[in-house]
Design an enzyme around this catalytic site. Structure first.
Site, PDB file in Angstrom:
ATOM      1  N   ASP A  92      41.585  49.582  40.821  1.00  0.00           N
ATOM      2  CA  ASP A  92      40.397  50.193  40.227  1.00  0.00           C
ATOM      3  C   ASP A  92      40.736  51.386  39.342  1.00  0.00           C
ATOM      4  OD1 ASP A  92      39.157  48.328  41.810  1.00  0.00           O
ATOM      5  OD2 ASP A  92      38.071  49.788  43.045  1.00  0.00           O
ATOM      6  N   ASP A 117      36.532  51.768  34.677  1.00  0.00           N
ATOM      7  CA  ASP A 117      37.336  51.396  35.830  1.00  0.00           C
ATOM      8  C   ASP A 117      38.321  50.323  35.380  1.00  0.00           C
ATOM      9  OD1 ASP A 117      35.861  53.096  37.419  1.00  0.00           O
ATOM     10  OD2 ASP A 117      35.385  51.577  38.928  1.00  0.00           O
ATOM     11  N   HIS A 149      33.041  45.828  37.898  1.00  0.00           N
ATOM     12  CA  HIS A 149      34.344  45.155  38.000  1.00  0.00           C
ATOM     13  C   HIS A 149      34.211  43.665  37.675  1.00  0.00           C
ATOM     14  CE1 HIS A 149      35.713  48.570  40.902  1.00  0.00           C
ATOM     15  NE2 HIS A 149      35.435  48.993  39.666  1.00  0.00           N
ATOM     16  N   ASP A 179      36.540  41.316  38.086  1.00  0.00           N
ATOM     17  CA  ASP A 179      37.407  40.379  38.780  1.00  0.00           C
ATOM     18  C   ASP A 179      36.733  39.615  39.912  1.00  0.00           C
ATOM     19  OD1 ASP A 179      37.324  42.731  40.242  1.00  0.00           O
ATOM     20  OD2 ASP A 179      39.479  43.085  40.224  1.00  0.00           O
ATOM     21  N   CYS A 228      41.862  43.483  43.720  1.00  0.00           N
ATOM     22  CA  CYS A 228      41.568  44.924  43.747  1.00  0.00           C
ATOM     23  C   CYS A 228      42.549  45.691  44.623  1.00  0.00           C
ATOM     24  CB  CYS A 228      40.152  45.163  44.259  1.00  0.00           C
ATOM     25  SG  CYS A 228      38.868  44.751  43.065  1.00  0.00           S
TER      26      CYS A 228
END
Length: 342
Positions: free
Chosen positions: A99, A172, A222, A224, A328
């Site tokens: 992150d 991030d 995020h 992902d 992550c």
């Protein structure tokens, strides 16, 4: 051989940071941020000075240690963060190194994160960063005023009403994925603003293109759990958030884009305090055959097998309760260099 060298998500992994759940605290963030990004059933548990339940953090640390040992057994050099007393720093955790840091080639780029509770997160990785700097890696600090409150400062960007404004650059690292030595794809979100994307572009330089995708995710935080590159030309995607048509005209145009199977509801504890069920596609590609996947995600394992991979099932539900999964919870420092087709 460069000490830091990674520019995609799938080449053979040689060196990696695996996070730690030590001292993990619920992030002390404004209620507006929690409501914009977190599952509604857990909003009231995000209280200042409130640690995650000890049984979850202890089990998460066991899961992380098992992954570290598995990667070491496969020939990867594994690093772990420092143990930091987050409660005294108003912090969150060092479970998710992906992150806060972006590795691109020989660069390690610090993300100017939007969350106030993550301002001191770099402390957990600083001894490692110093080690890599001394060995020749390029360290690029954020160099922005991380103390500025982004919820009340600055104009709003056009488009979806993200909870943060444009008062300072914010991004991030987990909002971006690397598709090769000259290509990064990412998204705007509740933690990544347009000035943050400009900041990242300036940090990476003119030889690296940063292309923004446009997932349909009002709670975006995020990328992902929306897109997972498995190898050059092949990626899984979350069909609830993005379509293959939406990726036409992007660096993913021409790729084989496979919809991920719909994840099963969480059958029991631990609760997903900070993630949706789509954390299932937050995978770590170890090499051209092996992919780390949650042990209970059997449909996803079957799909990966049909695509020519050997899944490595590993229990990770307690880590997922803290806000992420395999991608992550790791930061790839070195992957094999290869010949690129584009």
């Amino acid at each position: 051989m460069a000490v830091v060298d990674a520019c995609d998500e799938w080449s053979a992994l040689r060196e990696v940071v695996v996070g730690t759940a030590y001292g993990a605290m619920f992030p002390d963030e404004d209620r507006r941020m929690i409501e914009a990004t977190m599952p509604v059933e857990h909003w009231d548990e995000f209280r200042p000075g409130h640690p995650f339940p000890a049984w979850i953090t202890e089990a998460a640390d066991q899961e992380l240690q098992a992954v570290a040992e598995l990667l070491e057994s496969m020939g990867c050099r594994v690093h772990r963060p420092q143990r930091i007393p987050w409660e005294g720093l108003g912090g969150y955790c060092a479970t998710m190194p992906r992150d806060s840091l972006l590795v691109m080639g020989d660069r390690i780029v610090e993300a100017p994160m939007a969350w106030r509770s993550r301002q001191h997160e770099l402390l957990a990785y600083w001894p490692l960063i110093q080690q890599w700097r001394r060995a020749g890696a390029r360290w690029l600090p954020a160099d922005v005023d991380l103390g500025m409150d982004l919820l009340d400062a600055g104009v709003r960007a056009p488009g979806p009403r993200w909870v943060i404004g444009e008062g300072r650059p914010a991004w991030d690292a987990a909002d971006f994925l690397r598709l090769g030595p000259s290509t990064v794809v990412g998204q705007l979100s509740h933690v990544t603003n347009r000035s943050g994307v400009d900041h990242l572009r300036a940090r990476l330089g003119p030889d690296i293109r940063v292309h923004l995708l446009q997932p349909d995710d009002p709670h975006a935080m995020h990328i992902d759990a929306t897109l997972c590159p498995l190898r050059e030309g092949l990626a899984l995607y979350n069909p609830d958030r993005i379509t293959s048509d939406a990726m036409r005209g992007t660096p993913l145009d021409g790729w084989e884009l496979v919809p991920a199977p719909r994840p099963e509801p969480n059958a029991g504890p631990p609760p997903r305090y900070m993630t949706s069920a789509w954390v299932s596609i937050n995978l770590l590609v170890v090499d051209d055959r092996h992919v780390l996947v949650e042990a209970e995600d059997e449909k996803l394992q079957t799909l990966l097998t049909s695509l020519g991979f050997k899944p490595l099932p590993s229990p990770f539900r307690n880590v997922q309760a803290l806000g992420g999964s395999f991608h992550c919870a790791t930061l790839d420092i070195r992957r094999d260099r290869r010949t690129w087709t584009a």
